[in-house]
Design a protein around this motif. Structure first.
Motif, PDB file in Angstrom:
ATOM      1  N   SER A 173       0.865  -1.172   0.000  1.00 43.21           N
ATOM      2  CA  SER A 173       0.000   0.000   0.000  1.00 43.21           C
ATOM      3  C   SER A 173       0.905   1.225   0.000  1.00 43.21           C
ATOM      4  CB  SER A 173      -0.858  -0.018   1.275  1.00 43.21           C
ATOM      5  OG  SER A 173      -1.371   1.270   1.538  1.00 43.21           O
ATOM      6  N   CYS A 202       0.185   3.958   0.827  1.00 38.96           N
ATOM      7  CA  CYS A 202      -0.205   4.831   1.933  1.00 38.96           C
ATOM      8  C   CYS A 202       0.335   4.329   3.264  1.00 38.96           C
ATOM      9  CB  CYS A 202      -1.720   4.922   1.961  1.00 38.96           C
ATOM     10  SG  CYS A 202      -2.345   6.089   3.135  1.00 38.96           S
ATOM     11  N   CYS A 203       0.099   3.042   3.593  1.00 42.53           N
ATOM     12  CA  CYS A 203       0.502   2.551   4.917  1.00 42.53           C
ATOM     13  C   CYS A 203       1.557   1.455   4.850  1.00 42.53           C
ATOM     14  CB  CYS A 203      -0.717   2.053   5.690  1.00 42.53           C
ATOM     15  SG  CYS A 203      -1.350   0.475   5.102  1.00 42.53           S
ATOM     16  N   CYS A 236      -6.154  -1.304  -0.464  1.00 44.00           N
ATOM     17  CA  CYS A 236      -5.540  -1.750   0.782  1.00 44.00           C
ATOM     18  C   CYS A 236      -6.643  -2.051   1.788  1.00 44.00           C
ATOM     19  CB  CYS A 236      -4.617  -0.657   1.321  1.00 44.00           C
ATOM     20  SG  CYS A 236      -3.895  -1.077   2.911  1.00 44.00           S
ATOM     21  N   LYS A 262      -6.200  -2.508   4.849  1.00 37.88           N
ATOM     22  CA  LYS A 262      -5.883  -1.912   6.172  1.00 37.88           C
ATOM     23  C   LYS A 262      -6.308  -0.458   6.260  1.00 37.88           C
ATOM     24  CE  LYS A 262      -2.750  -4.470   8.912  1.00 37.88           C
ATOM     25  NZ  LYS A 262      -1.379  -4.925   8.867  1.00 37.88           N
ATOM     26  N   CYS A 263      -5.902   0.338   5.217  1.00 33.16           N
ATOM     27  CA  CYS A 263      -6.186   1.778   5.309  1.00 33.16           C
ATOM     28  C   CYS A 263      -7.200   2.236   4.270  1.00 33.16           C
ATOM     29  CB  CYS A 263      -4.897   2.585   5.172  1.00 33.16           C
ATOM     30  SG  CYS A 263      -4.218   2.597   3.501  1.00 33.16           S
TER      31      CYS A 263
HETATM   32 ZN   LIG Z   1      -2.773   0.782   3.372  1.00 32.67          ZN
END
Ligand SMILES: [Zn+2]
Length: 168
Positions: A83, A85-86, A100, A102-103
């Motif tokens: 990801s 982002c994270c 993703c 997760k985020c």
């Molecule tokens: Zn993420």
């Protein structure tokens, strides 16, 4: 012998905000004036100055003793698209997008594959980029057809700018 010390920041894109200028800190925009000032300073060198210069040069280390690069190998690294982002590997691919779990960050698959190719080139500068290599690097989640297409497009774009070769 009196010693003057300076911390010199040479990265032109680096900025440091200080409450007030510090006489021992040379910021990127000050490096050239600083060198000019040094060069313009009159000096009479003695034999002991030369001896000290020789000593310093003999102590110069070509290799960084504080290098923290640890050993890694393609086979031991966890594969998959991260990801952007994270940095999680928990990515789900559908309808041309990587999402993703997760985020929630969503990215077009081509852009995610390009990013993964850049990672590969950064981590393994001597590796010859292949469709199958990128396929494995992406955790075998993206079709080879898509990877081949992204590689073709990116090689057209980058070929004149830097070393970029890949093999089917
Ligand atoms: Zn993420």
């Amino acid at each position: 012998m009196p010693i003057q010390y300076f911390v010199v920041f040479i990265n032109p894109e680096f900025t440091l905000y200080l409450p007030k200028p510090h006489k021992s800190i040379i910021l990127p925009t000050q490096v050239n004036p600083f060198i000019r000032k040094l060069a313009a300073t009159p000096a009479k060198l003695t034999a002991s100055d030369k001896k000290l210069a020789d000593l310093l040069m003999s102590l110069h280390k070509e290799e960084d003793p504080y290098s923290r690069l640890t050993f890694y190998d393609f086979s031991i690294l966890e594969k998959g698209i991260v990801s952007s982002c994270c940095r999680s590997l928990a990515i789900v691919i559908s309808d041309g997008f990587c999402t993703c779990t997760k985020c929630g960050y969503k990215e077009e698959i081509d852009s995610a594959v390009l990013r993964s190719i850049e990672e590969l080139r950064l981590l393994f500068p001597d590796l010859i980029i292949t469709t199958i290599g990128v396929y494995q690097w992406c955790g075998e989640t993206v079709s080879k057809k898509t990877i081949r297409r992204v590689l073709k497009q990116s090689s057209n774009t980058f070929i004149n700018k830097r070393r970029w070769s890949y093999f089917e």
